[in-house]
Design an enzyme around this catalytic site. Sequence first.
Site, PDB file in Angstrom:
ATOM      1  N   TYR A   1      38.257  50.079  33.749  1.00  0.00           N
ATOM      2  CA  TYR A   1      37.907  50.259  35.167  1.00  0.00           C
ATOM      3  C   TYR A   1      38.553  51.492  35.773  1.00  0.00           C
ATOM      4  O   TYR A   1      38.023  52.065  36.725  1.00  0.00           O
ATOM      5  CB  TYR A   1      38.258  49.011  35.984  1.00  0.00           C
ATOM      6  CG  TYR A   1      39.727  48.856  36.311  1.00  0.00           C
ATOM      7  CD1 TYR A   1      40.579  48.141  35.470  1.00  0.00           C
ATOM      8  CD2 TYR A   1      40.270  49.422  37.463  1.00  0.00           C
ATOM      9  CE1 TYR A   1      41.923  47.999  35.771  1.00  0.00           C
ATOM     10  CE2 TYR A   1      41.619  49.288  37.763  1.00  0.00           C
ATOM     11  CZ  TYR A   1      42.436  48.580  36.924  1.00  0.00           C
ATOM     12  OH  TYR A   1      43.761  48.454  37.217  1.00  0.00           O
TER      13      TYR A   1
ATOM     14  N   ASP B   1      37.640  43.215  35.338  1.00  0.00           N
ATOM     15  CA  ASP B   1      37.901  44.647  35.159  1.00  0.00           C
ATOM     16  C   ASP B   1      36.884  45.290  34.201  1.00  0.00           C
ATOM     17  O   ASP B   1      36.549  46.467  34.348  1.00  0.00           O
ATOM     18  CB  ASP B   1      39.310  44.874  34.606  1.00  0.00           C
ATOM     19  CG  ASP B   1      40.387  44.609  35.657  1.00  0.00           C
ATOM     20  OD1 ASP B   1      40.045  44.457  36.849  1.00  0.00           O
ATOM     21  OD2 ASP B   1      41.568  44.537  35.279  1.00  0.00           O
TER      22      ASP B   1
ATOM     23  N   LYS C   1      40.745  36.982  35.145  1.00  0.00           N
ATOM     24  CA  LYS C   1      40.826  37.283  33.719  1.00  0.00           C
ATOM     25  C   LYS C   1      41.010  35.977  32.957  1.00  0.00           C
ATOM     26  O   LYS C   1      41.848  35.162  33.323  1.00  0.00           O
ATOM     27  CB  LYS C   1      42.060  38.183  33.485  1.00  0.00           C
ATOM     28  CG  LYS C   1      41.918  39.223  32.406  1.00  0.00           C
ATOM     29  CD  LYS C   1      43.247  39.905  32.155  1.00  0.00           C
ATOM     30  CE  LYS C   1      43.173  41.406  32.370  1.00  0.00           C
ATOM     31  NZ  LYS C   1      44.292  42.114  31.705  1.00  0.00           N
ATOM     32  N   ASP C   2      40.215  35.815  31.906  1.00  0.00           N
ATOM     33  CA  ASP C   2      40.282  34.609  31.098  1.00  0.00           C
ATOM     34  C   ASP C   2      40.642  35.021  29.671  1.00  0.00           C
ATOM     35  O   ASP C   2      39.933  35.866  29.105  1.00  0.00           O
ATOM     36  CB  ASP C   2      38.900  33.930  31.140  1.00  0.00           C
ATOM     37  CG  ASP C   2      38.776  32.781  30.153  1.00  0.00           C
ATOM     38  OD1 ASP C   2      39.807  32.167  29.839  1.00  0.00           O
ATOM     39  OD2 ASP C   2      37.634  32.516  29.704  1.00  0.00           O
TER      40      ASP C   2
ATOM     41  N   ASP D   1      41.233  42.758  43.820  1.00  0.00           N
ATOM     42  CA  ASP D   1      40.703  43.794  42.925  1.00  0.00           C
ATOM     43  C   ASP D   1      39.326  43.409  42.360  1.00  0.00           C
ATOM     44  O   ASP D   1      38.459  44.252  42.171  1.00  0.00           O
ATOM     45  CB  ASP D   1      41.634  44.026  41.719  1.00  0.00           C
ATOM     46  CG  ASP D   1      43.110  44.021  42.068  1.00  0.00           C
ATOM     47  OD1 ASP D   1      43.543  43.158  42.883  1.00  0.00           O
ATOM     48  OD2 ASP D   1      43.847  44.859  41.531  1.00  0.00           O
TER      49      ASP D   1
ATOM     50  N   GLY E   1      42.663  47.903  49.487  1.00  0.00           N
ATOM     51  CA  GLY E   1      41.735  49.032  49.405  1.00  0.00           C
ATOM     52  C   GLY E   1      40.504  48.715  48.559  1.00  0.00           C
ATOM     53  O   GLY E   1      39.375  49.026  48.941  1.00  0.00           O
TER      54      GLY E   1
END
Length: 387
Positions: free
Chosen positions: A42, A92, A137-138, A148, A223
């Site tokens: 990413y 990501d 995340k896994d 994010d 952001g």
Amino acid sequence: MKSEALARVASACITAVLAAQPYSTWMTDSIMAINVPKTRYYTEATFYRGVEYVYNATHDEKYKWYLSSQIDAILTDNGSFVNWNPNSRQLDSIRVGETLLFLWGQMGEERYRNAIAFLHDELLAQKRTDEVAFWHKDPEYPNQQWLDGLFMGDTFYAHYTALFEPTNQTAWDDIVLQFDLMEKHCRDPKTGLLFHGYDQSHQREWADPVTGASPHLWDRGIGWYFMALLDVLDWLPQSHPGYEKLVNYFTSLAKALRKSWDCKQGGWWLVMDAPYPGMKGNYIESSGTAMFVTGFLKGMRKGFISRKEYEKFTLKAYDIMAAKFVGRNETSGALTWEGTVKVGSLSGNATYEYYIDQPIQRNMLNGVGPFIYASAEIEALRGQLQM
Ligand SMILES: *[C@@H]1O[C@H](CO)[C@@H](O)[C@H](O)[C@H]1NC(C)=O
Ligand SMILES: *[C@@H]1O[C@H](CO)[C@@H](O)[C@H](O)[C@H]1NC(C)=O
Ligand SMILES: *[C@@H]1O[C@H](CO)[C@@H](O)[C@H](O)[C@H]1NC(C)=O
Ligand SMILES: *[C@@H]1O[C@H](CO)[C@@H](O)[C@H](O)[C@H]1NC(C)=O
Ligand SMILES: *[C@@H]1O[C@H](CO)[C@@H](O)[C@H](O)[C@H]1NC(C)=O
């Protein structure tokens, strides 16, 4: 007073520089020249979005060829990913889907379409919390949603749905729900900003006993989220009941962010919750600052926030940011981007000490990309480039 003076100095020298070459293309060319790793990560994809912005503004073919050469290195001839790790499914990994959608739109090649379909399948196969938020995340971060992730996964989800399944209400509801859940768990009533993430199972040591939220306001997380709201609003049908909701999430966050801009320092702090702004170890961080400025500029362009209220402030915030964080290599003439923290994650203890301990890295693409977005937006606003 001091920041007024700084803004005047900044405007003066930036005008001179811009007359020679806009920052958007100059920064993009400078980074392209230093060999960005050809990965599907990413961080690189965040930069590629900047290259896309610059291509759209200039129609200079070299930017398109650059993106296809970077991406072709990570795909086989039929559009499957080389080195795909089937043992870790993470939002990501979806971010590069935006670059693929851009290339597919430009070139229409089947392998890009295949890669896009694969990423969409991967996203829908991602594990979810009981309330059906995607895990970040896994297996690493079970039952956790992070700010994010909205930029990494939901923007692609919305763009994909707009192109290929525009009447799929289930998908649009699902996209909006991801924001609703983030708001429910992480919006801080005191500041109007959002905590970095939450653990719905309340297993992690940092999880708030009531909301599950992590304890700090991290500039880059906010952001990502601020930009994701706008990017999803590019695609979400205006007739969808979630549309007004997302606009309100955006405008209320814009208001809170404007209030948290430090007018003495001319930027936003890495850790934004009291009492940390100004505290030893904390600093004005350049990636979050660039993302916020991008959001204000795009939010004005789209008409969600008024120019009357935000334009002067945003131009000043941009100029001070550029004066502070754009460097120049005197040997090569290339620009550099300074002051971006390398990482911020909820994998550790999520304390103030953790966030301020992370290294700052020159030309860190998570900051470079948003600076290019902001520059392309402001150059369009100032009439230097067509968008
Ligand atoms: C660039 O243009 C394409 C095609 O119009 C559009 O889909 C994409 O969102 C634009 N990208 C940016 C960064 O504005
Ligand atoms: C694409 O090619 C790779 C090898 O290069 C192969 O493993 C994969 O099965 C192919 N996928 C499809 C959909 O043909
Ligand atoms: C609609 O979207 C949902 C969720 O993304 C998906 O599971 C479903 O297959 C889609 N339906 C169609 C007809 O594309
Ligand atoms: C500046 O540019 C020169 C020539 O391209 C390069 O060798 C040097 O490493 C660069 N310095 C920095 C600090 O990036
Ligand atoms: C949290 O982790 C940081 C390192 O990232 C360390 O400096 C700090 O002491 C830790 N704090 C606690 C309370 O464990």
